[in-house]
Design an enzyme around this catalytic site. Sequence first.
Site, PDB file in Angstrom:
ATOM      1  N   SER A   7       1.098  -1.193  -0.057  1.00  0.00           N
ATOM      2  CA  SER A   7      -0.113   0.158   0.316  1.00  0.00           C
ATOM      3  C   SER A   7       1.245   1.100   0.310  1.00  0.00           C
ATOM      4  CB  SER A   7      -1.138  -0.220   0.703  1.00  0.00           C
ATOM      5  OG  SER A   7      -1.387   1.068   1.847  1.00  0.00           O
ATOM      6  N   HIS A  32      -1.434  -1.505  -4.293  1.00  0.00           N
ATOM      7  CA  HIS A  32      -2.343  -1.287  -3.316  1.00  0.00           C
ATOM      8  C   HIS A  32      -2.896   0.364  -3.411  1.00  0.00           C
ATOM      9  CE1 HIS A  32      -6.012  -2.405  -1.126  1.00  0.00           C
ATOM     10  NE2 HIS A  32      -6.066  -1.677  -0.425  1.00  0.00           N
ATOM     11  N   ASP A  34      -4.857   3.783  -1.959  1.00  0.00           N
ATOM     12  CA  ASP A  34      -6.346   4.099  -0.734  1.00  0.00           C
ATOM     13  C   ASP A  34      -6.388   5.636  -0.885  1.00  0.00           C
ATOM     14  OD1 ASP A  34      -5.962   1.789   0.826  1.00  0.00           O
ATOM     15  OD2 ASP A  34      -3.978   1.725   1.584  1.00  0.00           O
ATOM     16  N   MET A  36      -9.137   7.750   0.559  1.00  0.00           N
ATOM     17  CA  MET A  36      -9.905   8.500   1.530  1.00  0.00           C
ATOM     18  C   MET A  36     -10.458  10.050   1.364  1.00  0.00           C
ATOM     19  SD  MET A  36      -7.492   6.674   4.762  1.00  0.00           S
ATOM     20  CE  MET A  36      -6.401   5.815   4.533  1.00  0.00           C
ATOM     21  N   HIS A  65      -8.913   1.181  -3.780  1.00  0.00           N
ATOM     22  CA  HIS A  65      -9.346   0.490  -2.446  1.00  0.00           C
ATOM     23  C   HIS A  65      -9.962   2.453  -2.616  1.00  0.00           C
ATOM     24  CE1 HIS A  65      -9.746  -0.764   1.606  1.00  0.00           C
ATOM     25  NE2 HIS A  65     -11.028  -0.554   1.090  1.00  0.00           N
ATOM     26  N   MET A  67     -12.161   3.975  -0.350  1.00  0.00           N
ATOM     27  CA  MET A  67     -12.692   4.381   1.086  1.00  0.00           C
ATOM     28  C   MET A  67     -13.241   5.534   1.185  1.00  0.00           C
ATOM     29  SD  MET A  67      -9.521   2.997   3.860  1.00  0.00           S
ATOM     30  CE  MET A  67      -8.598   3.156   3.010  1.00  0.00           C
ATOM     31  N   MET A 138     -10.926  -6.619   5.629  1.00  0.00           N
ATOM     32  CA  MET A 138      -9.910  -5.473   6.572  1.00  0.00           C
ATOM     33  C   MET A 138     -10.420  -6.153   8.081  1.00  0.00           C
ATOM     34  SD  MET A 138      -9.824  -3.053   4.619  1.00  0.00           S
ATOM     35  CE  MET A 138      -8.503  -1.429   5.686  1.00  0.00           C
ATOM     36  N   ASP A 176      -6.512  -6.563   4.002  1.00  0.00           N
ATOM     37  CA  ASP A 176      -5.845  -5.478   3.993  1.00  0.00           C
ATOM     38  C   ASP A 176      -5.652  -5.135   5.914  1.00  0.00           C
ATOM     39  OD1 ASP A 176      -4.299  -3.187   4.336  1.00  0.00           O
ATOM     40  OD2 ASP A 176      -6.355  -1.873   2.796  1.00  0.00           O
TER      41      ASP A 176
END
Length: 217
Positions: A7, A32, A34, A36, A65, A67, A138, A176
């Site tokens: 990540s 990966h 992320d 957010m 990913h 979120m 998760m 993850d």
Amino acid sequence: MIKIAPSILSADFTKLGKEIEEIRDGGADYIHFDVMDGVFVPNISIGIPVLSSVRKFTDMFLDVHLMIDKPVRYAEAFCKAGADLVMFHVEADSYQNISEAIDIVKANGKKVGLSVKPKTPAEVLYPFIDRLDMALVMTVEPGFGGQKFMHDQLPKIIELRREIDRRGIECELEVDGGVDPVTAKLVKDAGANVLVAGSAVFKSPDRAAQIAAIRNA
């Protein structure tokens, strides 16, 4: 086949290109990525401009990913920015909108995944699972890197692996949160085949050795 997805949330962004080259040369399978939004999770990270830049820099598989709240609003934009797989949370919107977001990703020729937070039971994914390329469990609360692995999520991984195998579908099972050479063995034994590792890889002075240690745990 076990795949390792470092990540980049834990990478040094002042030299992100070099960091990506190091994990590529060190044997990583995926990146990966992320995202957010400060709404679905209590933190803000990176988004479409950074993804576009990373896509121009590397041909590695980008496991994005999201979120974020109501991912249907941005699913197509992340596909067009260069994601190879777009993952979002089943908790982030209504059943109808999650289903629509899956359709959008597929219509853009990309792979699609759904993730569950620690307090969400595995069966919430079952209505969607036949359409997924990846399911993500998760093993920390989403929103921050460097958290401690939650051992109570192992039964959920086992349950999802059994359901995927029972249906005979080609759906990868990703984990993850808090993955390192010790916890990697636990999640692999539970049935996961894609392991996200952030701090464990990027805080190590020897990324290649650490990736190998996680893969071979």
